[in-house]
Motif scaffolding. Structure first.
Motif, PDB file in Angstrom:
ATOM      1  N   SER A 388     -64.621  50.301 -52.019  1.00  0.00           N
ATOM      2  CA  SER A 388     -63.718  49.458 -52.941  1.00  0.00           C
ATOM      3  C   SER A 388     -62.646  50.118 -52.226  1.00  0.00           C
ATOM      4  CB  SER A 388     -63.543  50.632 -54.682  1.00  0.00           C
ATOM      5  OG  SER A 388     -64.953  49.862 -55.031  1.00  0.00           O
ATOM      6  N   ARG A 389     -62.112  51.219 -51.404  1.00  0.00           N
ATOM      7  CA  ARG A 389     -61.172  51.276 -50.745  1.00  0.00           C
ATOM      8  C   ARG A 389     -60.881  50.597 -49.895  1.00  0.00           C
ATOM      9  NH1 ARG A 389     -59.570  56.805 -51.486  1.00  0.00           N
ATOM     10  NH2 ARG A 389     -60.723  58.211 -52.658  1.00  0.00           N
ATOM     11  N   PHE A 390     -62.040  49.904 -49.727  1.00  0.00           N
ATOM     12  CA  PHE A 390     -61.768  48.757 -47.524  1.00  0.00           C
ATOM     13  C   PHE A 390     -61.301  47.496 -48.784  1.00  0.00           C
ATOM     14  CE2 PHE A 390     -62.990  45.525 -45.614  1.00  0.00           C
ATOM     15  CZ  PHE A 390     -62.100  45.708 -44.139  1.00  0.00           C
ATOM     16  N   PHE A 391     -61.467  46.996 -50.138  1.00  0.00           N
ATOM     17  CA  PHE A 391     -60.776  46.208 -49.793  1.00  0.00           C
ATOM     18  C   PHE A 391     -59.955  45.994 -51.000  1.00  0.00           C
ATOM     19  CE2 PHE A 391     -66.210  45.060 -49.687  1.00  0.00           C
ATOM     20  CZ  PHE A 391     -65.717  44.093 -48.419  1.00  0.00           C
ATOM     21  N   ALA A 392     -59.743  47.813 -51.300  1.00  0.00           N
ATOM     22  CA  ALA A 392     -58.651  47.994 -52.443  1.00  0.00           C
ATOM     23  C   ALA A 392     -57.100  47.980 -51.366  1.00  0.00           C
ATOM     24  CB  ALA A 392     -57.949  48.516 -53.094  1.00  0.00           C
ATOM     25  N   ARG A 393     -57.018  47.471 -50.008  1.00  0.00           N
ATOM     26  CA  ARG A 393     -56.560  48.044 -48.986  1.00  0.00           C
ATOM     27  C   ARG A 393     -55.235  46.832 -48.895  1.00  0.00           C
ATOM     28  NH1 ARG A 393     -59.822  50.066 -43.968  1.00  0.00           N
ATOM     29  NH2 ARG A 393     -60.109  52.354 -44.735  1.00  0.00           N
ATOM     30  N   VAL A 394     -53.752  46.868 -49.074  1.00  0.00           N
ATOM     31  CA  VAL A 394     -53.042  45.810 -48.579  1.00  0.00           C
ATOM     32  C   VAL A 394     -52.801  45.784 -47.703  1.00  0.00           C
ATOM     33  CG1 VAL A 394     -50.775  44.808 -49.530  1.00  0.00           C
ATOM     34  CG2 VAL A 394     -52.487  45.956 -51.636  1.00  0.00           C
ATOM     35  N   HIS A 395     -52.323  44.428 -47.067  1.00  0.00           N
ATOM     36  CA  HIS A 395     -52.171  44.303 -45.748  1.00  0.00           C
ATOM     37  C   HIS A 395     -50.288  44.546 -45.210  1.00  0.00           C
ATOM     38  CE1 HIS A 395     -50.906  42.474 -41.581  1.00  0.00           C
ATOM     39  NE2 HIS A 395     -52.594  42.946 -41.264  1.00  0.00           N
ATOM     40  N   GLY A 396     -50.068  45.737 -44.303  1.00  0.00           N
ATOM     41  CA  GLY A 396     -48.599  45.880 -44.486  1.00  0.00           C
ATOM     42  C   GLY A 396     -47.529  44.650 -44.187  1.00  0.00           C
ATOM     43  N   ARG A 397     -48.238  44.138 -43.379  1.00  0.00           N
ATOM     44  CA  ARG A 397     -47.195  42.971 -42.857  1.00  0.00           C
ATOM     45  C   ARG A 397     -47.122  41.816 -43.800  1.00  0.00           C
ATOM     46  NH1 ARG A 397     -47.342  38.977 -39.183  1.00  0.00           N
ATOM     47  NH2 ARG A 397     -49.778  39.177 -38.172  1.00  0.00           N
ATOM     48  N   LEU A 398     -49.116  42.122 -43.952  1.00  0.00           N
ATOM     49  CA  LEU A 398     -48.922  40.149 -44.762  1.00  0.00           C
ATOM     50  C   LEU A 398     -47.629  40.240 -46.223  1.00  0.00           C
ATOM     51  CD1 LEU A 398     -51.730  39.127 -43.360  1.00  0.00           C
ATOM     52  CD2 LEU A 398     -49.739  38.147 -42.455  1.00  0.00           C
ATOM     53  N   GLY A 399     -48.633  41.731 -46.764  1.00  0.00           N
ATOM     54  CA  GLY A 399     -48.023  42.176 -48.123  1.00  0.00           C
ATOM     55  C   GLY A 399     -48.765  40.914 -48.998  1.00  0.00           C
ATOM     56  N   LEU A 400     -50.422  41.307 -48.636  1.00  0.00           N
ATOM     57  CA  LEU A 400     -51.690  40.254 -49.411  1.00  0.00           C
ATOM     58  C   LEU A 400     -52.780  41.434 -49.223  1.00  0.00           C
ATOM     59  CD1 LEU A 400     -52.854  38.336 -47.759  1.00  0.00           C
ATOM     60  CD2 LEU A 400     -50.740  37.257 -47.224  1.00  0.00           C
ATOM     61  N   PRO A 401     -53.632  41.542 -49.932  1.00  0.00           N
ATOM     62  CA  PRO A 401     -54.953  42.038 -50.261  1.00  0.00           C
ATOM     63  C   PRO A 401     -55.752  41.464 -48.780  1.00  0.00           C
ATOM     64  CG  PRO A 401     -54.597  40.919 -52.171  1.00  0.00           C
ATOM     65  CD  PRO A 401     -53.383  40.780 -51.327  1.00  0.00           C
ATOM     66  N   LEU A 402     -55.369  41.767 -47.789  1.00  0.00           N
ATOM     67  CA  LEU A 402     -56.052  40.731 -46.777  1.00  0.00           C
ATOM     68  C   LEU A 402     -58.079  40.456 -46.810  1.00  0.00           C
ATOM     69  CD1 LEU A 402     -55.784  38.693 -44.796  1.00  0.00           C
ATOM     70  CD2 LEU A 402     -55.720  40.755 -43.329  1.00  0.00           C
ATOM     71  N   ASN A 403     -57.876  41.845 -47.584  1.00  0.00           N
ATOM     72  CA  ASN A 403     -59.767  41.828 -47.381  1.00  0.00           C
ATOM     73  C   ASN A 403     -60.316  41.859 -48.027  1.00  0.00           C
ATOM     74  OD1 ASN A 403     -59.197  43.752 -44.950  1.00  0.00           O
ATOM     75  ND2 ASN A 403     -58.873  45.505 -45.761  1.00  0.00           N
ATOM     76  N   ALA A 404     -59.529  41.227 -48.698  1.00  0.00           N
ATOM     77  CA  ALA A 404     -60.470  41.186 -50.668  1.00  0.00           C
ATOM     78  C   ALA A 404     -60.676  39.252 -50.504  1.00  0.00           C
ATOM     79  CB  ALA A 404     -59.490  41.466 -51.763  1.00  0.00           C
TER      80      ALA A 404
END
Length: 575
Positions: A388-404
């Motif tokens: 969950s920690r990995f998929f709950a990350r928000v990409h700092g530059r794109l501003g969206l949950p890229l992993n999800a």
């Protein structure tokens, strides 16, 4: 110990987060019109209904197409109104699994929330797959239409399906800030396209129309099932055209910053649209109502110009393209109408290039993928998924949950492998999305009904008690019936190739979720980490954290809690 934090107003939330040492991770983009556009683009009702005629025509014929839509429309409006009450009380991105946690019995909160979250996430991933499925099917049909010697193979459609989803991923990942503008335009063009296609087919076919008796009373059964079962199986078409309205909840707000419990920090809610407790329910119900109206009107027009229904059903190009050809008597005109119907984007009517559908069909899949990734992100944020920690990350530059987003895309591609092994992949994928989302819609009102419809606080949108009970019970009954029926194989006799692999997909999801529950969820998942409290009308709410577990409303230890009557009014206060 309970921790609370006021919800910041939209203009103040970034400063509020900064005062806590955090920053907003996602961006507020959607106005009410943009959110309505997103919701309607995801339902894409008249387009989905037209493109999936192959589900209902052999399984009930015109009576299933027309009256099946009316039946499913009434039931889905009841479900939308039922969920609108929850959305008005708790406008949170978690949606159903969050609402279940709020209203459930305290000992059952983690398990019921876990089950609802897994079902909802799975349903949205299947819905993404259905978008690529419809698009790839129409393109393969168009190729067959223009080239009679072409013999479509399953892997042809699978490759097109993968292409749609990869393009949708790229748009979501790198054009996130432009999505609200696209959804506004899509809503306008959808309504415009609906009107243009309805008028065009009627004008071109005049004065040769099929009879009203055929349109409203003709029954066809080519499934091998008894007539009653066949008609009910035809409801799958209408179910597809009207599902996905919970997108409003999953996009209506985002939770920003991670809670650091050991330091006593908490999250802040940032609303994606103004007044979500008021606007959200309106949008949720409106998109279903618009879908029923546009779908009924367009399907009626198509059936009046359908011509020989047997040739339409058996056409290798698909029923929609066959009806367009019967109405216009022009291959070029049929392809142009198919281009417009495929994704509601304006184009030069003289352009017959298939590059236009390839670019435009992606829109619906893109919108669904947007919501699916946000739903996956929200559930991962609350610890409901593996890693969950990995998929709950928000990409700092794109501003969206890229992993999800990557997870959603990968699972959609895997889901599409059904193409390679089943001639009924279309029914299997559609069934999986409609059944899973339907179950997630029914769980919150079912629990609320069991508890006497007393579990929601005062809120702007309130169904009168008799209407609320009727809407809840009818919606729940509809979900129970369709859940059983939609996992049936579409035709008899059943073989390994034509069986409905929806049940296989559900079994795999069940195994994974059960294993994950015993490995991690049973010990660590306590339900959603955020709880809205306070007045949803003024938005002067709070964020509540439970260190030990998420308590159901009315069961919070040490707090004065109001018992709520069926109309959403505080009945009395008790410690």
């Amino acid at each position: 110990m309970t921790r609370r934090l006021s919800v910041a107003a939209p203009e103040d939330d970034n400063a509020h987060l900064a005062s806590l040492g955090h920053k907003a991770e996602l961006h507020r983009n959607f106005s009410p019109l943009a959110m309505l556009g997103l919701a309607f683009a995801i339902l894409n009702s008249w387009t989905a209904l037209a493109a999936s005629l192959s589900l209902a025509l052999p399984s009930g014929g015109p009576t299933s197409v027309i009256w099946g839509l009316v039946t499913a429309g009434v039931c889905n409006l009841c479900l939308a109104a039922s969920l609108a009450e929850f959305l008005s009380a708790y406008p949170t991105a978690g949606g159903q699994y969050h609402w279940v946690a709020v209203i459930s019995w305290k000992p059952w909160v983690p398990l019921l929330s876990w089950i609802t979250g897994w079902i909802n996430v799975s349903g949205w991933i299947a819905l993404v797959a259905s978008g690529g499925l419809l698009g790839s099917q129409l393109v393969v049909g168009a190729i067959s239409f223009y080239n009679p010697i072409y013999e479509p193979q399953r892997w042809h459609q699978f490759l097109i399906y993968i292409g749609y989803n990869l393009v949708a991923f790229i748009v979501n990942a790198f054009m996130n800030s432009a999505l609200p503008y696209v959804t506004k335009a899509a809503f306008t063009w959808s309504i415009t396209g609906f009107a243009l296609i309805s008028i065009t087919v009627l004008a071109c076919a005049s004065p040769t129309y099929t009879s009203g008796d055929f349109v409203y009373r003709k029954f066809i059964n080519e499934t091998g099932w008894p007539d009653g079962i066949a008609w009910l199986l035809g409801l799958l078409q209408a179910g597809l055209g009207l599902t996905g309205f919970d997108a409003v909840a999953h996009m209506i707000e985002v939770r920003c910053s991670y809670p650091k419990r050991k330091h006593g920090y908490a999250e802040t809610i940032i609303q994606e649209i103004p007044n979500p407790s008021i606007e959200g329910p309106r949008i949720m119900i409106a998109c279903v109502g618009i879908g029923v109206f546009t779908g009924f009107t367009l399907l009626t027009c198509l059936l009046f110009v359908a011509g020989d229904i047997d040739s339409v059903i058996k056409s290798s190009a698909g029923p929609l393209l066959a009806i367009f050809f019967n109405a216009t008597n022009s291959m070029a005109g049929s392809i142009c109408l198919l281009m417009y119907a495929s994704d509601n984007i304006p184009r030069n009517p003289t352009n017959e290039s298939l590059s236009f559908p390839l670019l435009c069909l992606i829109f619906a899949t893109t919108s669904i993928m947007t919501t699916s990734s946000r739903m996956t992100f929200a559930f991962a944020r609350d610890g409901g998924l593996p890693f969950s920690r990995f998929f709950a990350r928000v990409h700092g530059r794109l501003g969206l949950p890229l992993n999800a987003l990557i997870l959603t895309t990968a699972l959609v591609v895997l889901f599409g492998c059904i193409f390679l092994g089943s001639s009924s992949a279309f029914n299997a994928i559609i069934s999986a999305s409609v059944v899973a989302l339907g179950i997630s819609y029914a769980i919150p009102p079912a629990i609320n009904c069991i508890r006497g419809r007393k579990m929601l606080p005062p809120r702007p949108f309130v169904l009168p008690a008799p209407v609320g009970w009727f809407a809840n019970m009818l919606g729940i009954a509809y979900v129970i019936v369709t859940t059983v029926l939609f996992i049936f194989p579409p035709e008899l006799p059943v073989t390994g190739s034509n069986m409905n692999y929806c049940i296989v997909a559900f079994f795999i999801i069940l195994v994974i979720s059960v294993v994950q529950w015993f490995v991690d969820g049973r010990r660590n998942y306590k339900g959603p980490q955020v709880e809205l409290v306070g007045d949803p009308i003024s938005n002067e709410a709070g964020v509540e954290y439970m260190d030990e577990s998420m308590n159901g409303l009315g069961e919070m230890e040490g707090e004065a809690v109001s018992e709520i009557d069926g109309d959403g009014r505080a009945a009395e206060s008790k410690a």
